[in-house]
Design a protein around this motif. Structure first.
Motif, PDB file in Angstrom:
ATOM      1  N   ARG A  99       0.825  -1.208   0.000  1.00  0.00           N
ATOM      2  CA  ARG A  99       0.000   0.000   0.000  1.00  0.00           C
ATOM      3  C   ARG A  99       0.859   1.258   0.000  1.00  0.00           C
ATOM      4  O   ARG A  99       0.513   2.262  -0.629  1.00  0.00           O
ATOM      5  N   LYS A 146       1.965   1.721  -3.512  1.00  0.00           N
ATOM      6  CA  LYS A 146       0.822   2.231  -4.276  1.00  0.00           C
ATOM      7  C   LYS A 146       0.679   3.738  -4.065  1.00  0.00           C
ATOM      8  O   LYS A 146       0.489   4.503  -5.021  1.00  0.00           O
ATOM      9  N   ARG A 197     -10.353   3.024   1.130  1.00  0.00           N
ATOM     10  CA  ARG A 197      -9.461   3.941   0.420  1.00  0.00           C
ATOM     11  C   ARG A 197      -8.619   3.193  -0.615  1.00  0.00           C
ATOM     12  O   ARG A 197      -8.155   3.794  -1.588  1.00  0.00           O
ATOM     13  N   PHE A 198      -8.431   1.886  -0.396  1.00  0.00           N
ATOM     14  CA  PHE A 198      -7.564   1.123  -1.289  1.00  0.00           C
ATOM     15  C   PHE A 198      -8.322   0.204  -2.234  1.00  0.00           C
ATOM     16  O   PHE A 198      -7.883  -0.030  -3.364  1.00  0.00           O
ATOM     17  N   GLY A 199      -9.453  -0.342  -1.799  1.00  0.00           N
ATOM     18  CA  GLY A 199     -10.161  -1.263  -2.664  1.00  0.00           C
ATOM     19  C   GLY A 199     -11.437  -1.761  -2.031  1.00  0.00           C
ATOM     20  O   GLY A 199     -11.746  -1.452  -0.877  1.00  0.00           O
ATOM     21  N   HIS A 249      -6.056  -6.129  -4.508  1.00  0.00           N
ATOM     22  CA  HIS A 249      -7.108  -5.388  -3.801  1.00  0.00           C
ATOM     23  C   HIS A 249      -7.056  -3.905  -4.156  1.00  0.00           C
ATOM     24  O   HIS A 249      -8.098  -3.259  -4.316  1.00  0.00           O
ATOM     25  N   CYS A 250      -5.836  -3.366  -4.307  1.00  0.00           N
ATOM     26  CA  CYS A 250      -5.727  -1.934  -4.616  1.00  0.00           C
ATOM     27  C   CYS A 250      -5.493  -1.656  -6.096  1.00  0.00           C
ATOM     28  O   CYS A 250      -5.083  -0.554  -6.473  1.00  0.00           O
TER      29      CYS A 250
END
Length: 289
Positions: free
Chosen positions: A97, A100, A147-149, A221-222
């Motif tokens: 993350r 990312k 916020r990520f996925g 996921h993200c």
């Protein structure tokens, strides 16, 4: 208290102002040599990054390197964190993350693994086409971070088919043997028993190791595209004629390290050209409207 990738990313951005990586790289056991090829902008110890998990395993230096490799701006983890090290499984989501948030679109994961096939033994490379997670653990268990996925997400093409085709084409051009198969994640830290290996073979595994699936789950996921390569360091229990050990893993990782370095560098060089072509085409299409 849960670690916060936003704090980690903010610290890294302040340490390397204006640098935006496009590809994240995670290096497995004994594969740190690739990091030496990076034209580094900055190197940061995991211990120095706030809210970033620490690596405790020999052969995992615990450094984050930002720079250019094959002309591509990258962020590289020289070393990784494993589930068997203990701690909170959710912490394994933080490195991916963080990358990312730094700006990457693609995650390239490497690992050391044992092979089920004598034809693809120590010193060879395997492109991962899919995985089996037998650890019973997932860093995304618990409250979802929107916020990520999304809460639920598919894993059908977790290992991006286009990136895999790209790697296979480069390997053929460089005359580097590159098999393709299913990676099975075993929790460890012990190596597998022969009986477990026989069961894993029935499940469809081609290689087995103690990492990778947590990072891939978080990456998908993200919304990151993922490619992964196993450096085969041994044959699995029951096939191997030598006793398995971590030192053997580190020693044998060197056998295919040079091929892996060549493969990754050319991959990044050609990927950069493809991204530039796509960018120029988008600009031309926009100007034509």
């Amino acid at each position: 208290m849960a670690l916060d990738p936003y704090k980690a990313a903010e610290f890294i951005k302040n340490t390397a102002p204006g640098f935006t990586p496009r590809v994240g790289i995670i290096l497995g056991s004994g594969l740190g040599g690739l990091a030496e090829k990076i034209d580094a902008v900055v190197t940061i110890g995991f211990d120095d990054i706030p809210d970033f998990p620490r690596s405790t395993v020999e052969g995992h230096d615990g450094q984050l390197i930002l720079g250019r490799l094959g002309g591509m701006p990258v962020v590289c983890m020289k070393g990784r964190i494993h589930l068997y090290e203990g701690g909170n499984p959710e912490d394994l989501a933080v490195p991916v993350r963080t990358m990312k948030l730094l700006g990457i679109d693609i995650l390239l994961v490497t690992n050391a693994a044992g092979s089920f096939h004598e034809s693809a033994g120590p010193g060879s490379l395997m492109l991962i086409s899919d995985h089996i997670n037998l650890t019973g653990r997932n860093p995304l268990v618990g409250e979802n971070d929107d916020r990520f996925g999304p809460r639920f997400f598919p894993m059908t093409d977790a290992y991006d088919p286009t990136l895999r085709a790209h790697f296979k084409a480069i390997a053929e051009e460089l005359d580097i043997p590159l098999s393709e198969g299913v990676y099975l994640h075993y929790l460890g830290p012990n190596f597998e028993t022969p009986a477990e290996i026989r069961a894993f073979r029935v499940l469809g595994a081609d290689a087995v190791g103690m990492s990778t699936t947590p990072e891939v789950l978080v990456a998908r996921h993200c919304g990151l595209r993922v490619a992964a390569i196993s450096n085969i360091t041994n044959l699995v229990a029951g096939l191997s004629k030598t006793e398995l050990s971590h030192q053997q893993t580190l020693d044998c990782a060197k056998l295919a390290a040079e091929d892996l370095e060549k493969l990754v560098i050319i991959f990044l060089e050609t990927l950069k050209r493809e991204l530039l072509k796509a960018h120029l085409k988008e600009g031309a299409d926009g100007n034509g409207q």
